[in-house]
Design a protein around this motif. Structure first.
Motif, short mmCIF file in Angstrom:
data_model
loop_
_atom_site.label_atom_id
_atom_site.label_comp_id
_atom_site.label_asym_id
_atom_site.label_seq_id
_atom_site.Cartn_x
_atom_site.Cartn_y
_atom_site.Cartn_z
N ASP A 93 0.82 -1.20 0.00
CA ASP A 93 0.00 0.00 0.00
C ASP A 93 0.86 1.26 0.00
O ASP A 93 0.56 2.23 -0.71
CB ASP A 93 -0.92 0.00 1.23
N ALA A 124 -6.95 2.80 0.54
CA ALA A 124 -6.21 2.17 1.64
C ALA A 124 -6.55 2.76 2.99
O ALA A 124 -6.28 2.14 4.02
CB ALA A 124 -4.71 2.29 1.38
N SER A 296 -6.97 -3.23 -1.22
CA SER A 296 -5.53 -3.13 -1.48
C SER A 296 -5.32 -2.73 -2.93
O SER A 296 -5.65 -3.51 -3.83
CB SER A 296 -4.83 -4.47 -1.20
#
Length: 382
Positions: A93, A124, A296
């Motif tokens: 991320d 995220a 993600s």
């Protein structure tokens, strides 16, 4: 198998200081076996990733935190060493967020999916995800964003104990902070004490109603969205085992079609105009609703589950084909998934047209409402 432009190398970017997961090694092997020159920026250089026969070169990260300007300089230097434009694929991320922020200054050196600015960071962020689920009417555990320690204790009582505490921007956690991204809170005092660590964590504390786990409860989606919004490779699956147990990434997973999971993923990607590789995590409740827990914006540890057996296509190969202007073949048995995609896109266009017709002249869309300190209601529709 599709014909890859092997003159265009790949740079895999991983900024997370923790040990490299098996998904990163899978990306090196998949791309390298396709004849593509693979470079990586990651640490440590002597880990499993750096020892793969399919990795052309490891470019090691400097020790300690890397600033925005420092990463830009590093990526420019790596580009000079490679000698030609490369596809940039973040593997965590933090890397996905950094790559999106640097897309402009890196133009001409790296190939990245074209998508709205700041989108990986929004996805995220756990607080932003709660708002997004409410906006799309996707099931999401009831969530509170306390403004002080007293509100944290009160929210714990209202949500019910034990509950789940999350830091909204877990990529900001450092090893020296000594904090986990997700914690099980058992008492009101635990919630109060955790809130007092907000400054150390570097982001806001979220308190979330706990959905009991068990067999068949943890599901995921993984796919690659290319130009035009199509998803030629991807689908849903079920997590069988995790490491660490119950809280870690997928150690054993199974590819299993599930219309609710796939429909939710298409709604999310279509609504946001997402392009690139995307992973979603769900938990099914006792009523059969799939609650979206995490998103993600990059390849995950389980992406090789969705390899097309006839063409060898997976999400990292599909992204390379798309960004280099090569056709991306349709994967095995695509008709149900494409029908679902078409249905969702047609519905989205109808809703958009209706909103344009009914909006007052000169009006602009309302911004997302701030997440309240009190729990959000749980959506009822899948």
């Amino acid at each position: 198998m599709s014909s890859f432009d092997t003159d265009v190398p790949v740079l895999l970017l991983r900024l997370d200081p923790r040990p490299v997961h098996h998904g990163a090694l899978g990306a090196v092997r998949s791309l390298g076996r396709a004849g593509i020159e693979v470079h990586a920026v990651a640490e440590p250089a002597r880990g499993p990733l750096g020892r793969s026969r399919y990795l052309h070169r490891m470019h090691e990260l400097p020790a300690g935190p890397v600033s925005h300007a420092g990463l830009l300089e590093l990526l420019r230097n790596v580009s000079e060493g490679i000698g030609r434009p490369a596809v940039l694929i973040p593997l965590d991320d933090r890397g996905a967020i950094a790559a999106a922020r640097l897309a402009g200054p890196l133009l001409g050196r790296y190939l990245l999916p074209a998508q709205p600015a700041g989108l990986p960071e929004r996805l995220a962020d756990k607080a932003e995800l709660a708002l997004l689920c409410r906006e799309l009417d996707l099931p999401h555990p009831a969530t509170a964003l306390p403004a002080d320690a007293r509100q944290a204790a009160d929210a714990a009582g209202e949500l019910g104990l034990p509950l789940v505490a999350k830091w909204s921007r877990p990529w900001l956690l450092t090893p020296s902070a000594g904090l986990r991204s997700t914690t099980l809170v058992r008492t009101r005092d635990d919630a109060r004490r955790l809130y007092e660590l907000t400054e150390r964590a570097g982001s806001a504390l979220l308190l979330q109603r706990r959905l009991p786990g068990g067999p068949d409860t943890d599901w995921f989606f993984h796919g690659c969205f290319i130009r035009g919004g199509a998803c030629p490779i991807g689908g849903s699956g079920r997590k069988e085992r995790a490491w660490p147990p119950r809280t870690g990434p997928t150690a054993v997973g199974r590819r299993l079609p599930d219309p609710q999971v796939e429909r939710a993923a298409l709604r999310l990607a279509g609504h946001l105009g997402y392009r690139g590789i995307l992973g979603l995590d769900f938990r099914r409740d006792a009523h059969g609703r799939y609650h979206l827990l995490a998103v993600s914006p990059r390849p995950g540890a389980r992406f090789r589950l969705f390899t097309d057996p006839s063409s060898g296509l997976d999400v990292v190969r599909a992204l390379h084909l798309d960004l280099t202007g090569r056709p991306v073949p349709i994967a095995d048995d695509p008709l149900p998934f494409l029908a679902m995609t078409g249905s969702w896109l047609r519905g989205g266009l109808r809703r958009g047209a209706y909103r344009m017709r009914t909006a007052p002249p000169g009006s602009t869309p309302l911004p997302a409402r701030p997440l309240p300190a009190r729990p959000l209601g749980v959506s009822q529709r899948p």
